[in-house]
Design a protein around this motif. Structure first.
Motif, short mmCIF file in Angstrom:
data_model
loop_
_atom_site.label_atom_id
_atom_site.label_comp_id
_atom_site.label_asym_id
_atom_site.label_seq_id
_atom_site.Cartn_x
_atom_site.Cartn_y
_atom_site.Cartn_z
N PHE A 50 -74.84 -81.80 -111.76
CA PHE A 50 -75.56 -80.70 -111.11
C PHE A 50 -74.55 -79.92 -110.29
N LEU A 51 -74.58 -78.59 -110.41
CA LEU A 51 -73.68 -77.72 -109.64
C LEU A 51 -74.48 -76.60 -109.02
N SER A 52 -74.48 -76.51 -107.69
CA SER A 52 -75.14 -75.38 -107.02
C SER A 52 -74.17 -74.20 -106.98
N SER A 73 -65.74 -73.65 -112.89
CA SER A 73 -64.62 -74.28 -113.60
C SER A 73 -64.99 -75.69 -114.02
N LEU A 74 -64.80 -75.95 -115.31
CA LEU A 74 -65.01 -77.29 -115.86
C LEU A 74 -63.62 -77.85 -116.15
N HIS A 75 -63.19 -78.81 -115.35
CA HIS A 75 -61.86 -79.39 -115.45
C HIS A 75 -61.92 -80.71 -116.22
N ASN A 76 -60.95 -80.89 -117.11
CA ASN A 76 -60.77 -82.20 -117.75
C ASN A 76 -59.59 -82.86 -117.06
N PRO A 77 -59.83 -83.87 -116.22
CA PRO A 77 -58.73 -84.50 -115.48
C PRO A 77 -57.99 -85.60 -116.25
N ASN A 78 -58.30 -85.75 -117.52
CA ASN A 78 -57.67 -86.80 -118.34
C ASN A 78 -56.38 -86.28 -118.97
N ARG A 79 -55.37 -87.11 -118.97
CA ARG A 79 -54.08 -86.72 -119.55
C ARG A 79 -54.06 -86.79 -121.06
N GLU A 80 -54.93 -87.61 -121.64
CA GLU A 80 -54.90 -87.79 -123.09
C GLU A 80 -56.25 -87.61 -123.77
N PRO A 144 -65.73 -85.16 -116.19
CA PRO A 144 -65.23 -83.82 -115.84
C PRO A 144 -65.44 -83.54 -114.35
N ILE A 145 -64.56 -82.73 -113.81
CA ILE A 145 -64.71 -82.24 -112.43
C ILE A 145 -65.21 -80.81 -112.56
N ILE A 146 -66.36 -80.55 -111.96
CA ILE A 146 -66.99 -79.23 -112.11
C ILE A 146 -67.15 -78.62 -110.73
N GLU A 147 -66.59 -77.41 -110.57
CA GLU A 147 -66.60 -76.73 -109.28
C GLU A 147 -66.95 -75.26 -109.47
N ALA A 148 -67.37 -74.63 -108.39
CA ALA A 148 -67.61 -73.19 -108.41
C ALA A 148 -66.97 -72.57 -107.18
N ILE A 149 -66.42 -71.40 -107.38
CA ILE A 149 -65.88 -70.60 -106.29
C ILE A 149 -66.68 -69.31 -106.27
N MET A 150 -67.29 -68.99 -105.13
CA MET A 150 -68.03 -67.76 -104.97
C MET A 150 -67.24 -66.86 -104.02
N ILE A 151 -67.19 -65.57 -104.36
CA ILE A 151 -66.39 -64.65 -103.55
C ILE A 151 -66.99 -63.25 -103.59
N SER A 152 -66.79 -62.53 -102.50
CA SER A 152 -67.17 -61.13 -102.44
C SER A 152 -66.42 -60.48 -101.29
N ILE A 159 -65.94 -62.87 -98.11
CA ILE A 159 -66.74 -64.09 -98.09
C ILE A 159 -66.29 -64.93 -99.27
N SER A 160 -65.99 -66.19 -99.02
CA SER A 160 -65.66 -67.09 -100.14
C SER A 160 -65.96 -68.52 -99.74
N PHE A 161 -66.40 -69.30 -100.72
CA PHE A 161 -66.62 -70.73 -100.50
C PHE A 161 -66.67 -71.44 -101.84
N VAL A 162 -66.63 -72.75 -101.78
CA VAL A 162 -66.55 -73.60 -102.97
C VAL A 162 -67.69 -74.59 -102.96
N THR A 163 -68.23 -74.90 -104.15
CA THR A 163 -69.17 -76.01 -104.29
C THR A 163 -68.62 -76.95 -105.35
N THR A 164 -68.98 -78.21 -105.24
CA THR A 164 -68.52 -79.23 -106.18
C THR A 164 -69.73 -79.89 -106.84
N GLY A 165 -69.63 -80.11 -108.14
CA GLY A 165 -70.71 -80.74 -108.89
C GLY A 165 -70.94 -82.17 -108.46
N LYS A 166 -72.16 -82.61 -108.61
CA LYS A 166 -72.55 -83.99 -108.29
C LYS A 166 -73.12 -84.63 -109.55
#
Length: 171
Positions: A50-52, A73-80, A144-152, A159-166
């Motif tokens: 879930f990502l707000s 952003s949907l990050h794949n933190p795996n090296r292989e 996966p690590i899922i984050e959002a950056i909001m900006i204006s 205004i800018s801030f970050v949320t992280t998926g749970k």
């Protein structure tokens, strides 16, 4: 100098006749290029995140809102190992699904990041928008690590801030 005004008027007329550009959030990356072409292993572990995110936020009152651009952003933190994402659904403040970003399982290569952009002029999500991502990973690999950056920006104010998926306990 006497030709400057007519040239400016023609330029403005041409600009006003142009078709509006589609929202990048409605016409994202070509997900078909990322579609998994063969059947996935039954041994993959499934999960949901879930990502707000916020298309808008209140400023001084509930009648004064700022529109935000969100980069998810949907990050794949795996090296292989690859990460597989089955579905990305965008919901508005009222919990209604607005759009599904892909309906085929996609892959994210090791150490790669895939992004979805919600344009600042796309107000459909409102002040309490969110995503649910359904994904699969190989056993003993990182989810996966899922984050959002909001900006204006407004004038000199930013205004800018970050949320992280749970991770959700149940899909």
């Amino acid at each position: 100098m006497k030709y400057l005004l007519p040239i400016a008027l023609v330029y403005l007329l041409v600009l006003s006749c142009e078709e509006p550009k589609p929202l990048s959030s409605v016409d994202p990356v070509n997900w078909d290029k990322r579609a998994v072409k063969s059947a996935l292993s039954d041994s993959l572990e499934s999960g949901s995140t879930f990502l707000s995110i916020y298309s808008q936020i209140y400023l001084r009152t509930e009648n004064d809102q700022a529109d935000l651009t969100a980069t998810i952003s949907l990050h794949n933190p795996n090296r292989e190992a690859q990460v597989y994402v089955d579905k990305a659904v965008y919901y508005n403040t009222y919990g209604e699904p607005i759009r599904v970003y892909f309906d085929k399982t996609i892959f994210i290569k090791p150490m790669e990041t895939v992004q979805i952009v919600i344009d600042g002029v796309d107000k459909e999500g409102g002040t309490g928008a969110n995503f649910i991502f359904d994904w699969k990973i190989e056993p003993n690999t990182n989810e996966p690590i899922i984050e959002a950056i909001m900006i204006s920006t407004y004038g000199q104010q930013g205004i800018s801030f970050v949320t992280t998926g749970k991770k959700l306990l149940r899909s």
